[in-house]
Design an enzyme around this catalytic site. Structure first.
Site, PDB file in Angstrom:
ATOM      1  N   LYS A  13     -14.229  49.309 194.279  1.00  0.00           N
ATOM      2  CA  LYS A  13     -14.132  50.510 193.456  1.00  0.00           C
ATOM      3  C   LYS A  13     -13.653  51.687 194.307  1.00  0.00           C
ATOM      4  O   LYS A  13     -14.094  51.862 195.446  1.00  0.00           O
ATOM      5  CB  LYS A  13     -15.505  50.810 192.854  1.00  0.00           C
ATOM      6  CG  LYS A  13     -15.556  52.003 191.910  1.00  0.00           C
ATOM      7  CD  LYS A  13     -16.959  52.141 191.327  1.00  0.00           C
ATOM      8  CE  LYS A  13     -17.095  53.350 190.430  1.00  0.00           C
ATOM      9  NZ  LYS A  13     -18.450  53.459 189.840  1.00  0.00           N
ATOM     10  N   SER A  42     -23.081  52.879 185.443  1.00  0.00           N
ATOM     11  CA  SER A  42     -21.693  52.548 185.761  1.00  0.00           C
ATOM     12  C   SER A  42     -21.457  51.082 186.092  1.00  0.00           C
ATOM     13  O   SER A  42     -20.330  50.602 185.989  1.00  0.00           O
ATOM     14  CB  SER A  42     -21.210  53.412 186.927  1.00  0.00           C
ATOM     15  OG  SER A  42     -21.216  54.771 186.581  1.00  0.00           O
ATOM     16  N   SER A  58     -18.427  53.986 185.158  1.00  0.00           N
ATOM     17  CA  SER A  58     -17.227  54.381 185.869  1.00  0.00           C
ATOM     18  C   SER A  58     -16.653  53.228 186.681  1.00  0.00           C
ATOM     19  O   SER A  58     -15.627  53.378 187.329  1.00  0.00           O
ATOM     20  CB  SER A  58     -17.564  55.553 186.820  1.00  0.00           C
ATOM     21  OG  SER A  58     -18.504  55.148 187.812  1.00  0.00           O
TER      22      SER A  58
END
Length: 220
Positions: free
Chosen positions: A63, A162, A138
């Site tokens: 990420k 997330s 996210s």
């Protein structure tokens, strides 16, 4: 499973890297789950990763919200497009020690501040089950890469859902470990007040093994 195939020499780490790069090149234009690629970095590391490492050179995506030495970290923001950390944080070091080969970074909402994975720099990530639908946030880019079969596992962070909301929208496995349970994901060696790191995958088996190899040894 791929690690066992590598140990059995059914294919090489370099061949596996090229297969995954091809998957990204085919799928990312349609789903937009990537921010930055690290293909040359992965190619240079291929066939140098010990086969006795638990993941034996299996490629992975990270990420775009964690420091990886020499790679851009943007957090999906124009303000951070020139941000290139010099050193990897402890969590990333443990990911590579586990035998993963980092292929690049996945899309996030700007500074993890929105409920959908979208930003003005890289655009919106699309749900592989229906491109008209959101994948929440996210860790949406990582969730999509796993759900679409591009990679078997991808890194995510979780502060307020997330690593759980995107998997719920894409049919994969995600979780949030307790704070301080994992190796530090911060440049100063501390732990974020809310955010923790953990993998997204298709199976509890794979996530559990990655968890065991990246958790803190001291609990500090």
């Amino acid at each position: 499973g791929l690690a066992e195939c590598l140990r059995a020499r059914e294919f090489t780490q370099a061949e596996l890297v090229e297969t995954f790069i091809r998957r990204i090149e085919v799928m990312n234009p349609a789903l937009n789950f990537m921010t930055n690629s690290a293909f040359d970095r992965a190619r240079s590391k291929a066939d140098t990763i010990p086969l006795d490492a638990p993941f034996a050179g299996v490629p992975i995506l990270m990420k775009d919200m964690i420091d990886i030495g020499g790679l851009p970290r943007t957090d999906g923001s124009r303000l951070m497009l020139k941000n290139v950390p010099e050193r990897s944080v402890e969590y990333v070091e443990s990911v590579e020690t586990a035998g993963f080969n980092i292929l690049g970074q996945t899309n996030v909402p700007e500074l993890a501040s929105f409920i959908i994975t979208n930003n003005d720099v890289f655009g919106a990530t699309k749900n592989p089950w229906n491109p008209d639908y959101s994948v929440f946030s996210s860790s949406g880019g990582s969730a999509v890469a796993v759900a679409a079969g591009v990679v078997p596992m991808a890194h995510g962070t979780d502060g307020a859902g997330s690593n759980r909301l995107p998997p719920s929208a894409t049919g994969i496995f995600g979780m949030k470990p307790s704070r301080r349970r994992m190796r530090s994901g911060e440049a100063n060696g501390t732990h974020d007040v809310a955010k923790t790191n953990q993998m997204l995958s298709r199976t509890v088996r794979d996530s559990a093994l990655a968890f065991s190899l990246t958790e803190s040894l001291s609990g500090d």
